[in-house]
Design an enzyme around this catalytic site. Structure first.
Site, mmCIF file in Angstrom:
data_model
loop_
_atom_site.group_PDB
_atom_site.id
_atom_site.type_symbol
_atom_site.label_atom_id
_atom_site.label_comp_id
_atom_site.label_asym_id
_atom_site.label_seq_id
_atom_site.Cartn_x
_atom_site.Cartn_y
_atom_site.Cartn_z
ATOM 1 N N VAL A 54 0.822 -1.205 0.000
ATOM 2 C CA VAL A 54 0.000 0.000 0.000
ATOM 3 C C VAL A 54 0.859 1.259 0.000
ATOM 4 O O VAL A 54 0.663 2.166 -0.812
ATOM 5 C CB VAL A 54 -0.943 0.012 1.220
ATOM 6 C CG1 VAL A 54 -1.714 1.325 1.306
ATOM 7 C CG2 VAL A 54 -1.902 -1.163 1.151
ATOM 8 N N ASP A 98 10.172 3.440 6.621
ATOM 9 C CA ASP A 98 9.886 2.081 7.063
ATOM 10 C C ASP A 98 10.941 1.669 8.080
ATOM 11 O O ASP A 98 12.110 2.021 7.937
ATOM 12 C CB ASP A 98 9.900 1.116 5.867
ATOM 13 C CG ASP A 98 9.112 -0.166 6.146
ATOM 14 O OD1 ASP A 98 9.544 -0.943 7.039
ATOM 15 O OD2 ASP A 98 8.093 -0.406 5.490
ATOM 16 N N ARG A 131 14.322 -3.465 3.670
ATOM 17 C CA ARG A 131 13.352 -2.964 2.698
ATOM 18 C C ARG A 131 13.776 -1.597 2.170
ATOM 19 O O ARG A 131 13.745 -1.345 0.960
ATOM 20 C CB ARG A 131 11.979 -2.875 3.358
ATOM 21 C CG ARG A 131 10.877 -2.226 2.523
ATOM 22 C CD ARG A 131 10.477 -3.048 1.357
ATOM 23 N NE ARG A 131 9.254 -2.556 0.735
ATOM 24 C CZ ARG A 131 8.897 -2.806 -0.511
ATOM 25 N NH1 ARG A 131 9.662 -3.561 -1.283
ATOM 26 N NH2 ARG A 131 7.765 -2.339 -1.009
ATOM 27 N N THR A 178 -2.769 -4.196 9.333
ATOM 28 C CA THR A 178 -3.655 -4.397 10.473
ATOM 29 C C THR A 178 -4.099 -5.862 10.461
ATOM 30 O O THR A 178 -5.161 -6.198 9.942
ATOM 31 C CB THR A 178 -4.879 -3.467 10.414
ATOM 32 O OG1 THR A 178 -5.390 -3.433 9.065
ATOM 33 C CG2 THR A 178 -4.506 -2.061 10.840
ATOM 34 N N THR A 201 -6.778 -0.612 7.123
ATOM 35 C CA THR A 201 -8.152 -1.056 7.341
ATOM 36 C C THR A 201 -8.392 -1.295 8.832
ATOM 37 O O THR A 201 -7.645 -2.020 9.481
ATOM 38 C CB THR A 201 -8.430 -2.351 6.569
ATOM 39 O OG1 THR A 201 -8.154 -2.129 5.191
ATOM 40 C CG2 THR A 201 -9.874 -2.780 6.736
ATOM 41 N N CYS A 256 -6.642 -8.867 3.255
ATOM 42 C CA CYS A 256 -7.893 -8.117 3.380
ATOM 43 C C CYS A 256 -9.103 -9.002 3.617
ATOM 44 O O CYS A 256 -9.685 -8.997 4.693
ATOM 45 C CB CYS A 256 -8.121 -7.266 2.121
ATOM 46 S SG CYS A 256 -7.033 -5.839 1.987
ATOM 47 N N ARG A 281 1.005 -13.298 2.367
ATOM 48 C CA ARG A 281 0.394 -12.918 3.641
ATOM 49 C C ARG A 281 -0.960 -13.614 3.818
ATOM 50 O O ARG A 281 -1.829 -13.532 2.962
ATOM 51 C CB ARG A 281 0.195 -11.395 3.710
ATOM 52 C CG ARG A 281 1.473 -10.595 3.800
ATOM 53 C CD ARG A 281 1.196 -9.107 3.749
ATOM 54 N NE ARG A 281 0.615 -8.724 2.467
ATOM 55 C CZ ARG A 281 0.126 -7.501 2.204
ATOM 56 N NH1 ARG A 281 0.128 -6.571 3.145
ATOM 57 N NH2 ARG A 281 -0.366 -7.219 1.012
#
Length: 424
Positions: free
Chosen positions: A16, A34, A39, A85, A120, A260, A331
């Site tokens: 995202v 980050d 990364r 989240t 979210t 999600c 994930r």
């Protein structure tokens, strides 16, 4: 705030945050922050392991700077938090990444700054859970010294057609004036336009029901697949026939994972239960979808038994580990459920996925990825993810991986019905 004085910080550079930082970095000064030093180092070198951005896109973001140093956030005036989240092992919301990011931002927050959340959450989380952390670590007063917005992410990993600029964006703010400022900010990069919600809670609720609706619909189709399999009816044939009506929704059965759809409904049900209401339909859909891995293995074992194949010690190939096709994202992949269920039968399970980072699969799930599966080695083959590479192989090449007598289970309708032994 004038355009010249705006300096954006994007907190979290995953699926995202990175596309967002890149788009804003084309026109505004942006710090992509980050805590993962590896990364940040890779992005500085022009590498994106998520494959959401390419080197030429990173180069276009000429005002974007990557950093893992909190001091680089000091001069920023707008903070956009895009951290994950997840849920915990009890399927409860795990707000730790969100609250830790809020602490980081709170410690550098200044008078007049705006904090926008994209993660979210359940309705009320921004103002009831995150804002107190911002106030505590900044010493500032909400809606007096600093302000908040919420603009939920709608990134679809691996989707090259629906990218950030051409997906309509929901926006909101903690005051009418801030809501307009947040909306105008996103309008600069969102070609598809924006929808300004009436409040932060409305925007939070809108996001969490997007994936809840999909989850419930897929749960219905999964249940229909179980019913039709008992009747000996091909589910795909039924769905194709029903789909000839213009308003029939084109959902397909399968494993429901990812960051999600398999997670967001638990945020909504958690909040609903805090008000004394237990959601029946949402939780029923979740239970059914979470049970599909076990159902797949049961069907496979039955098919192997019918062919009089040895169950214990059988060699099984799972094709695909990612939560969806043509992306490296593992994930919350529910392919792991199949892997664990097969282990209970003391089978030898091997996984082949050309999209997956081998070290990540090992560290996340303890799964070793095969670089190339051997020919004629398997008692059963499960097509778990519809990668293009698997499509191009075709039934003959895939079956060549199996022993002379084997079971081919196509979870994704990758092959015609007559070219596999089992389908959902």
């Amino acid at each position: 705030m004038s355009q010249e004085k705006r300096r954006i910080a994007v907190i979290g550079l995953g699926y995202v945050g990175l596309p967002l930082a890149v788009e804003f970095g084309k026109i505004l000064s942006v710090v992509g922050f980050d805590i993962n030093q590896k990364r940040v180092a890779e992005l500085k070198a022009g590498l994106d392991c998520t494959l959401e951005t390419e080197l030429h896109e990173l180069k276009l973001a000429k005002y974007l700077k990557f950093s893992d140093q909190k001091a680089d956030l000091n001069k920023c005036t707008i903070f956009i938090i895009t951290v994950p989240t997840p849920i915990d092992k009890f399927k409860r919301p795990d707000l730790r990444p969100l609250l830790e990011a809020s602490q980081t931002v709170g410690s550098v927050l200044k008078f007049g700054d705006i904090v926008i959340y994209e993660s979210t959450v359940y309705p009320g989380c921004t103002e009831e859970d995150c804002v107190p952390v911002l106030e505590k670590f900044s010493g500032l007063k909400f809606n007096q010294d600093f302000f908040c917005g919420y603009s939920p992410e709608r990134i679809n990993p691996g989707d090259k057609a629906h990218r950030l600029p051409n997906i309509q964006k929901v926006t909101s703010g903690s005051t009418p004036k801030v809501a307009e400022m947040v909306d105008q900010l996103y309008r600069q990069i969102i070609i598809a336009g924006t929808h300004k919600a009436s409040s932060i809670k409305v925007a939070e609720a809108a996001k969490v029901i997007e994936n809840t609706q999909r989850d419930v619909n897929i749960g219905l189709i999964n249940e229909l697949a179980v019913i039709f399999n008992k009747m000996g009816i091909d589910t795909e044939a039924v769905l194709e026939a029903a789909g000839s009506k213009w308003n029939f929704l084109p959902f397909r059965p399968g494993l429901v994972g990812g960051h999600c759809i398999g997670v967001d409904p638990y945020y909504l049900t958690h909040k609903a239960e805090s008000f004394g209401y237990r959601p029946e339909i949402i939780l029923a859909g979740r239970r059914l979808n979470d049970s599909m891995g076990a159902y797949v293995v049961t069907q496979l074992v039955k098919a192997m038994a019918r062919k009089r194949l040895q169950i214990r010690g059988a060699r099984i190939l799972i094709m695909g580990l990612t939560f969806k096709e043509n992306c490296p994202d593992i994930r919350n992949t529910r392919v792991v459920d199949i892997f664990e269920e097969l282990k209970d039968y003391e089978m030898q399970i091997e996984v082949f996925d050309p999209w997956v980072d081998f070290s990540q699969a090992q560290s996340e799930y303890g799964i070793t990825i095969l670089p190339n599966p051997p020919l004629g080695a398997y008692d059963a083959i499960i097509i778990a993810v519809a990668h293009n590479q698997f499509k191009s192989m075709g039934a003959q090449v895939i079956r060549a991986l199996g022993k002379p007598d084997h079971v081919l289970f196509d979870l994704k309708y990758l092959l015609p019905a007559n070219e596999s032994d089992l389908r959902l």
